[in-house]
Design an enzyme around this catalytic site. Structure first.
Site, PDB file in Angstrom:
ATOM      1  NE  ARG A  70      -4.634   1.016  -1.593  1.00  0.00           N
ATOM      2  CZ  ARG A  70      -4.988  -0.226  -1.828  1.00  0.00           C
ATOM      3  NH1 ARG A  70      -4.534  -0.857  -2.894  1.00  0.00           N
ATOM      4  NH2 ARG A  70      -5.795  -0.865  -0.997  1.00  0.00           N
ATOM      5  CB  VAL A 100      -6.972 -12.736   5.807  1.00  0.00           C
ATOM      6  CG1 VAL A 100      -8.058 -11.765   6.209  1.00  0.00           C
ATOM      7  CG2 VAL A 100      -6.294 -12.296   4.525  1.00  0.00           C
ATOM      8  CD1 TRP A 137      -3.064  -1.186   0.518  1.00  0.00           C
ATOM      9  CD2 TRP A 137      -1.762  -2.397   1.875  1.00  0.00           C
ATOM     10  NE1 TRP A 137      -3.679  -2.395   0.721  1.00  0.00           N
ATOM     11  CE2 TRP A 137      -2.904  -3.163   1.547  1.00  0.00           C
ATOM     12  CE3 TRP A 137      -0.810  -2.963   2.710  1.00  0.00           C
ATOM     13  CZ2 TRP A 137      -3.120  -4.441   2.022  1.00  0.00           C
ATOM     14  CZ3 TRP A 137      -1.015  -4.246   3.188  1.00  0.00           C
ATOM     15  CH2 TRP A 137      -2.153  -4.970   2.843  1.00  0.00           C
TER      16      TRP A 137
HETATM   17  C1  FA5 Z   1      -6.910  -4.322   0.391  1.00  0.00           C
HETATM   18  O1  FA5 Z   1      -6.956  -3.102   0.388  1.00  0.00           O
HETATM   19  C2  FA5 Z   1      -7.314  -5.114   1.584  1.00  0.00           C
HETATM   20  N1  FA5 Z   1      -7.494  -4.250   2.693  1.00  0.00           N
HETATM   21  C3  FA5 Z   1      -8.545  -5.943   1.294  1.00  0.00           C
HETATM   22  C4  FA5 Z   1      -8.817  -6.995   2.293  1.00  0.00           C
HETATM   23  C5  FA5 Z   1      -9.671  -6.729   3.336  1.00  0.00           C
HETATM   24  C6  FA5 Z   1      -8.217  -8.247   2.163  1.00  0.00           C
HETATM   25  C7  FA5 Z   1      -9.935  -7.706   4.281  1.00  0.00           C
HETATM   26  C8  FA5 Z   1      -8.483  -9.212   3.094  1.00  0.00           C
HETATM   27  C9  FA5 Z   1      -9.353  -8.967   4.145  1.00  0.00           C
HETATM   28  P1  FA5 Z   1      -6.370  -4.494  -2.148  1.00  0.00           P
HETATM   29  O2  FA5 Z   1      -5.233  -3.556  -2.137  1.00  0.00           O
HETATM   30  O3  FA5 Z   1      -6.259  -5.657  -3.033  1.00  0.00           O
HETATM   31  O4  FA5 Z   1      -6.658  -5.075  -0.688  1.00  0.00           O
HETATM   32  O5  FA5 Z   1      -7.695  -3.694  -2.500  1.00  0.00           O
HETATM   33  C10 FA5 Z   1      -8.973  -4.261  -2.385  1.00  0.00           C
HETATM   34  C11 FA5 Z   1      -9.829  -3.901  -3.586  1.00  0.00           C
HETATM   35  O6  FA5 Z   1      -9.838  -2.488  -3.761  1.00  0.00           O
HETATM   36  C12 FA5 Z   1      -9.299  -4.442  -4.906  1.00  0.00           C
HETATM   37  O7  FA5 Z   1      -9.745  -5.752  -5.103  1.00  0.00           O
HETATM   38  C13 FA5 Z   1      -9.901  -3.502  -5.900  1.00  0.00           C
HETATM   39  O8  FA5 Z   1     -11.259  -3.800  -6.159  1.00  0.00           O
HETATM   40  C14 FA5 Z   1      -9.872  -2.195  -5.153  1.00  0.00           C
HETATM   41  N2  FA5 Z   1      -8.669  -1.418  -5.522  1.00  0.00           N
HETATM   42  C15 FA5 Z   1      -7.410  -1.621  -5.107  1.00  0.00           C
HETATM   43  N3  FA5 Z   1      -6.574  -0.696  -5.613  1.00  0.00           N
HETATM   44  C16 FA5 Z   1      -7.326   0.120  -6.363  1.00  0.00           C
HETATM   45  C17 FA5 Z   1      -7.068   1.297  -7.143  1.00  0.00           C
HETATM   46  N4  FA5 Z   1      -5.866   1.829  -7.219  1.00  0.00           N
HETATM   47  N5  FA5 Z   1      -8.098   1.894  -7.777  1.00  0.00           N
HETATM   48  C18 FA5 Z   1      -9.335   1.381  -7.672  1.00  0.00           C
HETATM   49  N6  FA5 Z   1      -9.666   0.290  -6.961  1.00  0.00           N
HETATM   50  C19 FA5 Z   1      -8.678  -0.339  -6.308  1.00  0.00           C
END
Ligand code: FA5
Length: 364
Positions: free
Chosen positions: A214, A271, A166
């Site tokens: 981000r 997780v 992140w």
């Molecule tokens: C997370 O942010 C974790 N906190 C999710 C999680 C929660 C996992 C609880 C397990 C248990 P990730 O970085 O993959 O994970 O983001 C989650 C979702 O946010 C992605 O699947 C996508 O749908 C969305 N996402 C991520 N980055 C972006 C982005 N830059 N722009 C738009 N949508 C995004």
């Protein structure tokens, strides 16, 4: 030789001239100002009729008996004519106003511009409704967050390489206390897991919609600020099957029964096991190839679009908030409503949502 008119003759001459002039001038008065000037001149306290009444006093008793009623008569006649002239003027003004205010019902109406909810807001609400109908509560949390909730409590200590997952926007602020706490713009909605579990006892079943930030370059699928909806369920005996069942039901409600959904192993420090959940790509229909033969730009030719990360809550997270991992289990997930809206409405670039082009926004 000087001629002196008798008071009687003088009065009669004055009476006639007042009477004639008053009538003629009243007929010429065309507006409220000249009408008022006329009233003051003839009917006012020092007007010509009062003056005539005073002059009556210079006449003999018999003459007064003759002239008195005549003067009164003229006065009341002039008062009545004045009132009629005033009414006529008021009516004229009212008629003119009515004529100028008249509505032309044949003119085309002015269109009323209706406001509408932003498509991402609509999507977030739709997602929340799907989960509340399954018994989840909705809670919200701060966008500016402590490092402790965003990382530490989620089994991501300082210098843990997973922090690189992140790209973080830090708040430029120095904590004066010895703890040296740091603040950031939350990079995901997962910090609410710690905040909720610190305060509540299981059973817990909540979802958390909100904005996240981000420090990353934008492209067709990535924004630097976007929404997430976090989910957390904690109780005794919650299993991975509960997570799968909940997410299948969610996908069925949002995308319909025909859409394919895929779970794949993935790593998130908070997780164990962790998965990513994808839905088949709406552009290439899951083939990875577009109609022009090129690789699909939206799903990077994989045929699948990732919509969320999920998994079973890590025992270390339970320990960090004071829960006994031998007693409780739970699942968590975090999804991106923009990605879900893209799938649902066939939008091929996430940047459309925040470009503020009303031609795009009006379609929803
Ligand atoms: C997370 O942010 C974790 N906190 C999710 C999680 C929660 C996992 C609880 C397990 C248990 P990730 O970085 O993959 O994970 O983001 C989650 C979702 O946010 C992605 O699947 C996508 O749908 C969305 N996402 C991520 N980055 C972006 C982005 N830059 N722009 C738009 N949508 C995004």
């Amino acid at each position: 030789m000087t001629s002196q008119l008798s008071p009687d003759i003088a009065f009669m001459t004055r009476f006639r001239s007042v009477n004639d002039n008053a009538e003629a001038e009243l007929n010429r008065a065309r507006d409220t100002a000249s009408l008022e000037a006329w009233r003051i001149k003839y009917l006012g306290r020092r007007g010509q009729l009062s003056e005539l009444t005073q002059q009556l006093g210079k006449l003999t008793l018999d003459q007064r008996r003759d002239w008195g009623p005549l003067v009164n008569n003229v006065k009341s006649t002039l008062e009545a004519k004045f009132a009629a002239a005033q009414n006529a003027l008021e009516r004229q003004a009212a008629d003119a106003k009515l004529a100028s205010d008249q509505l032309d019902v044949t003119l085309p109406g002015r269109p009323v511009t209706l406001g509408r909810l932003h498509p991402v807001t609509q999507m977030v609400r739709e997602i929340c409704a799907a989960f509340t109908s399954m018994g989840f509560d909705v809670v919200e949390g701060p966008e500016v967050e402590w490092e402790r909730y965003n990382f530490d409590l989620l089994n991501i200590p300082r210098d843990h390489p997973a922090r690189d997952m992140w790209d973080t926007l830090w708040i430029d602020w120095t904590d004066p206390t010895p703890e040296g706490r740091r603040m950031l713009l939350r990079t995901h909605t997962s910090p609410m897991q710690g905040r909720i579990m610190e305060k509540a006892k299981p059973p817990i079943r909540v979802i958390v919609p909100g904005k996240v930030f981000r420090h990353e370059a934008t492209d067709a699928r990535h924004e630097w600020h976007f929404y997430q909806v976090e989910g957390l369920a904690v109780d005794k005996d919650i299993t991975f099957a509960d997570l799968k069942g909940t997410l299948y039901e969610f996908a069925r409600r949002i995308f319909g029964a025909d859409r394919r959904i895929r779970f794949r192993c993935d790593y998130f420090p908070f997780v164990e096991p962790g998965v990513d959940v994808s839905v088949d790509c709406f552009i290439c229909k899951g083939t990875g190839v577009m109609s022009n033969g090129h690789g699909c730009r939206v799903c990077s030719a994989t045929g699948w679009l990732e919509i969320m990360g999920a998994g079973m809550v890590h025992p270390n997270v339970f320990k960090a908030v004071g829960y006994d991992p031998e007693e409780y289990t739970g699942f968590a997930f975090g999804m991106g409503p923009e990605r879900i809206a893209m799938l649902k409405y066939g939008i091929d670039d996430i940047r459309h949502f925040y470009a503020n082009d009303v031609r795009f926004l009006r379609q929803f």
